[in-house]
Motif scaffolding. Structure first.
Motif, short mmCIF file in Angstrom:
data_model
loop_
_atom_site.label_atom_id
_atom_site.label_comp_id
_atom_site.label_asym_id
_atom_site.label_seq_id
_atom_site.Cartn_x
_atom_site.Cartn_y
_atom_site.Cartn_z
N GLU B 1 15.07 48.81 23.30
CA GLU B 1 15.97 49.97 23.28
C GLU B 1 16.67 50.07 21.93
O GLU B 1 17.11 49.08 21.37
CB GLU B 1 17.00 49.85 24.40
N ARG B 31 15.34 56.17 8.73
CA ARG B 31 16.17 57.36 8.52
C ARG B 31 17.54 57.09 9.11
O ARG B 31 17.69 56.95 10.33
CB ARG B 31 15.55 58.60 9.17
N TYR B 33 21.82 58.06 8.93
CA TYR B 33 22.75 59.13 8.60
C TYR B 33 24.18 58.60 8.72
O TYR B 33 24.48 57.79 9.58
CB TYR B 33 22.58 60.31 9.57
N TYR B 35 28.10 60.26 9.12
CA TYR B 35 28.86 61.46 9.41
C TYR B 35 30.34 61.13 9.38
O TYR B 35 30.76 60.01 9.66
CB TYR B 35 28.53 62.01 10.81
N PHE B 88 30.82 57.79 11.49
CA PHE B 88 29.72 57.40 12.37
C PHE B 88 28.45 57.19 11.55
O PHE B 88 28.14 57.99 10.66
CB PHE B 88 29.42 58.49 13.40
N ASP B 92 17.70 57.81 13.57
CA ASP B 92 16.77 58.76 14.17
C ASP B 92 15.42 58.09 14.39
O ASP B 92 14.78 57.68 13.43
CB ASP B 92 16.63 59.96 13.23
N ASN B 94 12.01 59.18 16.20
CA ASN B 94 11.22 60.19 16.92
C ASN B 94 12.12 61.20 17.62
O ASN B 94 11.94 61.49 18.81
CB ASN B 94 10.30 59.52 17.93
N ASN B 95 13.07 61.72 16.90
CA ASN B 95 14.00 62.74 17.37
C ASN B 95 15.04 62.23 18.36
O ASN B 95 15.86 63.00 18.85
CB ASN B 95 13.26 63.93 18.01
N ASP B 96 14.97 60.98 18.70
CA ASP B 96 16.00 60.37 19.55
C ASP B 96 17.06 59.80 18.63
O ASP B 96 16.90 58.72 18.07
CB ASP B 96 15.37 59.28 20.41
N MET B 97 18.15 60.56 18.48
CA MET B 97 19.20 60.16 17.55
C MET B 97 20.21 59.30 18.30
O MET B 97 20.76 59.73 19.33
CB MET B 97 19.90 61.40 16.99
N ARG B 98 20.48 58.11 17.78
CA ARG B 98 21.48 57.24 18.39
C ARG B 98 22.62 57.02 17.41
O ARG B 98 22.38 56.69 16.24
CB ARG B 98 20.86 55.89 18.77
N PHE B 99 23.82 57.17 17.93
CA PHE B 99 25.02 57.02 17.11
C PHE B 99 25.69 55.68 17.38
O PHE B 99 25.68 55.17 18.50
CB PHE B 99 26.01 58.13 17.43
N GLY B 100 26.33 55.17 16.34
CA GLY B 100 27.23 54.05 16.54
C GLY B 100 28.51 54.54 17.19
O GLY B 100 28.73 55.75 17.35
N ALA B 101 29.37 53.60 17.57
CA ALA B 101 30.61 53.96 18.28
C ALA B 101 31.65 54.54 17.34
O ALA B 101 32.64 55.12 17.80
CB ALA B 101 31.17 52.73 18.98
#
Lengths: 114, 109
Positions: B1, B31, B33, B35, B88, B92, B94-101
């Motif tokens: 995961e 990739r 990012y 923010y 944050f 990315d 495969n288009n599943d973007m996961r963010f940190g807390a």
């Protein structure tokens, strides 16, 4: 360009009610996303779409539905609202031609379920 | 995961000081990012890092990416009050973007 727009800005629902959160973009982006952000937390992906007629589940899709009939619009439907869906919802879009897939975010919809 | 972990989660700095925020991730994606989010506002894109060794700078912020270590850093130089926000990182796959807390940064005079 207006960018990514979302309506409404705020909404209060009663448990069991349903509603649709609207999202539109005028940048001709093929990819669109819905996220939720709980207080003090990061964003979690609910659903995303890579083009009209194509949608896919993200990390937390339960309790939500989406449709993508046009490139511009990507509404998020809540059926049978529950207190656990109290959150801020962000819509985003990106252009698949860009290698970096940078996402542009809307202003958010703050939803409270009581 | 796919997991994305940021630290610290809270950071209180004095103006003029330097500090680094760390972002560890579990995927092989290259990739990453960064923010910025101001209270009650949406997310603003700061940096997009696409390859190992990538370094980008904007003003007092500099981001770097080490894909072998699966680590990105956001370095703050000579902090000013205007940098107070939540930062944050996101990955990315495969288009599943996961963010940190997120790292809630407060810069004090």
């Amino acid at each position: 360009n207006a960018g990514v727009t979302q309506t409404p800005k705020f909404r209060i629902l009663k448990i069991g009610q349903s509603m649709t959160l609207q999202c539109a973009q005028d940048m001709n982006h093929n990819y669109m996303y819905w996220y939720r952000q709980d207080p003090g937390m990061g964003l979690k992906l609910i659903y995303y779409s890579v083009g009209a007629g194509i949608t896919d589940k993200g990390e937390v899709p339960n309790g939500y539905n989406v449709s993508r009939s046009t490139t511009e619009d990507f509404p998020l439907r809540l059926e049978l609202a529950a207190p656990s869906q109290t959150s801020v919802y962000f819509c985003a879009s990106s252009f698949p031609g860009q290698e970096n897939n940078e996402q542009f975010f809307g202003p958010g919809t703050r939803l409270t379920v009581l | 995961e796919l997991k994305v972990e940021q630290n610290p989660l809270f950071l209180s700095m004095q103006e003029g000081k330097n500090y680094t925020i760390y972002c560890n991730y579990s995927t092989t994606s290259d990739r990453l990012y960064w923010y910025r989010q101001d209270p009650g506002k949406s997310l603003e894109s700061l940096f997009v890092l696409l390859s190992n060794g990538a370094v980008k700078q904007e003003g007092r912020l500099m981001a770097s990416l080490d894909t072998k270590a699966r680590l990105s850093t956001l370095h703050i130089t000579a902090a000013v009050h205007d940098l107070s926000a939540t930062y944050f990182c996101a990955v990315d796959e495969n288009n599943d973007m996961r963010f940190g807390a997120g790292t809630r940064l407060t810069v004090k005079p």
